[in-house]
Design a protein around this motif. Structure first.
Motif, short mmCIF file in Angstrom:
data_model
loop_
_atom_site.label_atom_id
_atom_site.label_comp_id
_atom_site.label_asym_id
_atom_site.label_seq_id
_atom_site.Cartn_x
_atom_site.Cartn_y
_atom_site.Cartn_z
N LYS A 230 0.70 -1.19 0.07
CA LYS A 230 -0.09 -0.05 0.09
C LYS A 230 0.75 1.35 0.12
O LYS A 230 0.40 2.33 -0.76
CB LYS A 230 -0.95 0.02 1.23
N LEU A 231 2.12 1.00 0.61
CA LEU A 231 3.16 2.32 0.63
C LEU A 231 3.78 2.54 -0.60
O LEU A 231 4.83 3.34 -0.56
CB LEU A 231 3.92 2.37 1.78
N ASN A 232 3.80 1.70 -1.49
CA ASN A 232 4.45 1.38 -2.77
C ASN A 232 5.91 1.12 -2.42
O ASN A 232 7.07 1.56 -3.12
CB ASN A 232 4.54 2.83 -3.71
N LEU A 233 6.06 0.15 -1.33
CA LEU A 233 7.58 -0.11 -1.16
C LEU A 233 7.69 -1.65 -1.79
O LEU A 233 6.61 -2.66 -1.76
CB LEU A 233 7.59 -0.61 0.46
N ASP A 234 8.85 -2.11 -2.28
CA ASP A 234 8.84 -3.31 -3.03
C ASP A 234 9.28 -4.40 -2.17
O ASP A 234 10.31 -5.02 -2.28
CB ASP A 234 10.13 -3.06 -4.20
N PHE A 235 8.53 -4.78 -1.18
CA PHE A 235 8.54 -5.83 -0.31
C PHE A 235 7.34 -6.82 -0.31
O PHE A 235 6.12 -6.33 -0.31
CB PHE A 235 8.85 -5.31 0.98
N HIS A 236 7.53 -7.94 -0.62
CA HIS A 236 6.52 -9.03 -0.69
C HIS A 236 6.64 -10.32 -0.17
O HIS A 236 7.96 -10.90 -0.31
CB HIS A 236 6.14 -9.03 -2.29
N VAL A 237 5.90 -10.85 0.81
CA VAL A 237 5.83 -12.20 1.14
C VAL A 237 4.67 -12.94 0.59
O VAL A 237 3.62 -12.77 0.44
CB VAL A 237 5.62 -12.32 2.88
N ASP A 238 5.32 -14.16 -0.22
CA ASP A 238 4.42 -15.01 -0.98
C ASP A 238 3.72 -16.18 -0.15
O ASP A 238 4.61 -17.23 -0.33
CB ASP A 238 4.98 -15.39 -2.19
N GLY A 239 2.63 -16.21 0.43
CA GLY A 239 2.29 -17.40 1.10
C GLY A 239 2.33 -17.11 2.83
O GLY A 239 3.39 -16.70 3.50
#
Length: 125
Positions: free
Chosen positions: A90-99
């Motif tokens: 939501k803050l346009n930071l490039d961090f993602h946890v998949d699952g």
């Protein structure tokens, strides 16, 4: 103030290790400096989530802590990591946890590395 900076750096280091070890936890950026800035901002988001949300979840899940002898902590840490991933999006930071299971393993890694860094880094006390 020094304690806040130390905790943020420890969280950034722990999240960096988690992104390095687990392929489904990603942190992307155009350059190394952009990745470092994103990592520090994600560590700030993670710190705020742990400061605001985690105590409420722990109080609500207190019977489960007793029933599972504290193992529910792994699930709570995973949920905090997933919430951090969602807020980062939501803050346009490039961090993602998949699952979820990736978050469980990532939460375990973040907890261990963060604890180790808190032991090594200086503190106010």
């Amino acid at each position: 103030m020094k304690n806040f900076i130390v905790k943020t750096l420890a969280n950034a280091g722990a999240l960096g290790v988690a992104t390095w070890v687990i392929k489904d936890i990603t942190l992307s950026g155009d350059s190394t400096s952009r990745e470092v800035l994103s990592l520090i901002l994600v560590a700030l988001v993670f710190g705020v989530v742990n400061w605001l949300v985690k105590p409420i979840v722990k109080v609500l899940a207190f019977p489960l802590f007793i029933l599972t002898l504290g193992l529910i902590t792994l699930v709570v840490n995973a949920l905090m990591l997933l919430l951090t991933s969602w807020l980062s999006g939501k803050l346009n930071l490039d961090f993602h946890v998949d699952g979820f299971w990736t978050a469980v393993v990532g939460g375990l890694i973040v907890s261990i590395v963060s604890w180790a860094l808190h032991v090594v880094l200086p503190d106010d006390e």
